[in-house]
Scaffold this active site. Structure first.
Site, PDB file in Angstrom:
ATOM      1  N   ARG A 189      16.174 -30.882  24.384  1.00 55.82           N
ATOM      2  CA  ARG A 189      16.739 -31.283  23.098  1.00 55.82           C
ATOM      3  C   ARG A 189      17.961 -32.145  23.373  1.00 55.82           C
ATOM      4  NH1 ARG A 189      15.797 -25.614  22.644  1.00 55.82           N
ATOM      5  NH2 ARG A 189      14.216 -25.053  21.082  1.00 55.82           N
ATOM      6  N   LYS A 195      18.985 -23.301  22.177  1.00 53.94           N
ATOM      7  CA  LYS A 195      19.365 -22.898  20.824  1.00 53.94           C
ATOM      8  C   LYS A 195      19.598 -21.390  20.780  1.00 53.94           C
ATOM      9  CE  LYS A 195      17.134 -24.501  17.290  1.00 53.94           C
ATOM     10  NZ  LYS A 195      16.040 -24.889  16.379  1.00 53.94           N
ATOM     11  N   HIS A 211      14.053 -36.208  20.377  1.00 50.60           N
ATOM     12  CA  HIS A 211      13.069 -35.185  19.999  1.00 50.60           C
ATOM     13  C   HIS A 211      11.644 -35.727  20.104  1.00 50.60           C
ATOM     14  CE1 HIS A 211      13.539 -31.064  18.800  1.00 50.60           C
ATOM     15  NE2 HIS A 211      12.478 -31.153  18.027  1.00 50.60           N
ATOM     16  N   ARG A 243      10.769 -35.315  23.616  1.00 51.56           N
ATOM     17  CA  ARG A 243      10.484 -33.889  23.839  1.00 51.56           C
ATOM     18  C   ARG A 243       9.063 -33.560  23.395  1.00 51.56           C
ATOM     19  NH1 ARG A 243      12.778 -28.592  23.991  1.00 51.56           N
ATOM     20  NH2 ARG A 243      12.174 -27.235  22.262  1.00 51.56           N
ATOM     21  N   HIS A 275      10.857 -22.235  23.341  1.00 56.17           N
ATOM     22  CA  HIS A 275      10.442 -21.740  22.028  1.00 56.17           C
ATOM     23  C   HIS A 275      10.399 -20.213  22.046  1.00 56.17           C
ATOM     24  CE1 HIS A 275       8.212 -25.693  20.821  1.00 56.17           C
ATOM     25  NE2 HIS A 275       9.511 -25.749  20.593  1.00 56.17           N
ATOM     26  N   TYR A 295       1.478 -28.437  19.042  1.00 54.56           N
ATOM     27  CA  TYR A 295       1.164 -29.513  19.978  1.00 54.56           C
ATOM     28  C   TYR A 295      -0.320 -29.526  20.366  1.00 54.56           C
ATOM     29  CZ  TYR A 295       6.196 -29.949  20.389  1.00 54.56           C
ATOM     30  OH  TYR A 295       7.523 -30.123  20.099  1.00 54.56           O
TER      31      TYR A 295
END
Length: 302
Positions: A147, A171, A244, A247, A270, A279
Site C-alpha cells: 500500500r 493497516k 493501489h 498492488r 488481508h 482477484y
C-alpha cells in the site's frame, strides 16, 4: 469518558483500526448524532433506543442520495457503535442490529498488465538520482504489493537483506514479513550505498525512512502520487495509475502464474480471505478472454 470517547478508544485500542478508518467511523457516529438532535427524535445517539429511528435514518440517507456503499458503511459503523454501548452497559438494545444494508455491486479492481508494467520500467532513466529512486519505488510496489502508506513508512531497519525480506507495518498496526527477490535485494543495496546518501545530503533532516523526496526529506503519499504521474508522463501514456492499482496488479500477476490464494492473502496483509478472492474474478476474466482469443476452434463452425 463520554460515549464518543468510549467508541473511539474501542476502535483504536481494541480493533487497532487505522487512523483513516477511525475518522470515518467517528464521522458516521457524529452525523447520526446530529441527525437525532436536529430532528428532535431523542436527546442524542445514546438516547435513540427505538428501532424505528434506525429505519428513519436509513430512509433519510436514501432520500439524500447517498451511495449504496456509503449507506452500508454508515449502518455498519452505527451497528458497531451500539454493540459497544451494550457491552459497556450504557444501553439495552442495538437499534441497527436488524437493519438490512443495501446490496453493493461488486466492482473488480483496476489493474495494469504485466506488459504495461514492464514498459514503465523500461522508460525510467536509472542513471539519474531520482530516476533510480523511482525505479526502486516501482519495483517495491510491484514486487511486494505494498500500500502507499506501507511504502512511505518503510524504514531502513525494516529491510532484512540477509534474509531477503522486508518488515511491513500494515493497516491496523498489523505487521507482516514480505519476501524480496535477489534483483530487488541488489537494487536496495545499491540505493542505500550510492543514491540515498546523495538525497539526504540535500537536507538537514535526520530520518530513518528508506525513501526520500528530491529535497532529501521523507517521501509523503502525496509525493508518491506525483511520482506515479511522472512515470506515466515519461512513458508517453495517458491512462491514470496509482500505487493501489500496482498492488492489484501484483495480486493478479501472482494468481495468473499459479500462486495459491492464501499465499496472496498473506502477502497482501488481508485479514480475511474473502477480501483476496475478488482477484480470482479478475484472473478468471483474463483467462476467459485469452481462451476466446486463442482457442483454434473459436471461429470455426461445425
Amino acid at each position: 469518558m463520554n460515549y464518543f470517547e468510549i467508541f473511539e478508544n474501542y476502535l483504536k485500542n481494541e480493533k487497532n483500526y487505522s487512523d483513516n478508518t477511525v475518522i470515518s467511523y467517528m464521522k458516521d457516529l457524529k452525523d447520526f448524532d446530529n441527525f437525532i438532535i436536529r430532528e428532535e427524535l431523542a436527546s442524542d445517539a445514546l438516547g435513540a433506543t427505538r428501532p424505528r429511528l434506525a429505519r428513519h435514518y436509513l430512509s433519510y440517507l436514501e432520500d439524500e442520495a447517498f451511495s449504496k456503499k456509503s449507506i452500508a458503511r454508515k449502518i455498519s459503523s452505527l451497528r458497531t457503535f451500539y454493540k459497544i454501548m451494550i457491552m459497556n452497559n450504557l444501553i439495552d438494545v442495538n437499534i441497527f442490529e436488524n437493519i438490512e444494508t443495501p446490496k453493493i455491486p461488486k466492482r473488480l479492481p483496476k489493474v495494469i498488465s504485466e506488459n504495461e508494467i514492464s514498459y514503465l520500467f523500461e522508460c525510467i532513466d536509472k542513471e539519474s538520482l531520482l530516476g533510480y529512486r523511482n525505479y526502486l519505488i516501482l519495483e517495491l510496489l510491484f514486487s511486494c504489493g505494498l500500500r502507499s502508506s506501507e511504502l512511505t513508512n518503510l524504514e531502513i531497519g525494516d529491510i532484512r537483506l540477509t534474509r531477503n525480506e522486508i518488515l511491513i507495518h500494515g493497516k491496523g498496526s498489523k505487521d507482516r514479513y514480505v519476501p524480496i527477490h535477489d534483483n530487488l535485494n541488489e537494487q536496495i543495496k545499491n540505493y542505500l550505498t550510492n543514491y540515498r546518501p546523495k538525497l539526504i545530503s540535500k537536507s538537514d533532516l535526520e530520518t530513518k525512512k528508506l525513501l526520500l523526496n528530491y529535497r532529501g526529506e521523507e517521501l509523503t503519499q502525496r509525493g508518491l502520487q506525483k511520482i506515479m504521474k511522472k512515470l506515466i508522463s515519461d512513458a508517453n501514456e495517458t491512462y491514470q495509475i496509482s500505487p493501489h492499482m500496482i498492488r492489484h496488479s501484483f495480486a493478479t500477476t501472482l494468481l495468473n502464474h499459479g500462486a495459491d490464494l492464501r499465499v496472496v492473502q498473506e502477502l497482501l496483509g488481508h485479514e480475511h480471505l474473502k477480501t483476496t478472492q475478488i482477484y480470482t474474478e479478475v484472473t478468471n476474466k483474463t483467462l476467459k478472454e485469452k481462451f476466446e482469443k486463442l482457442h483454434p476452434r473459436r471461429a470455426k463452425n461445425d
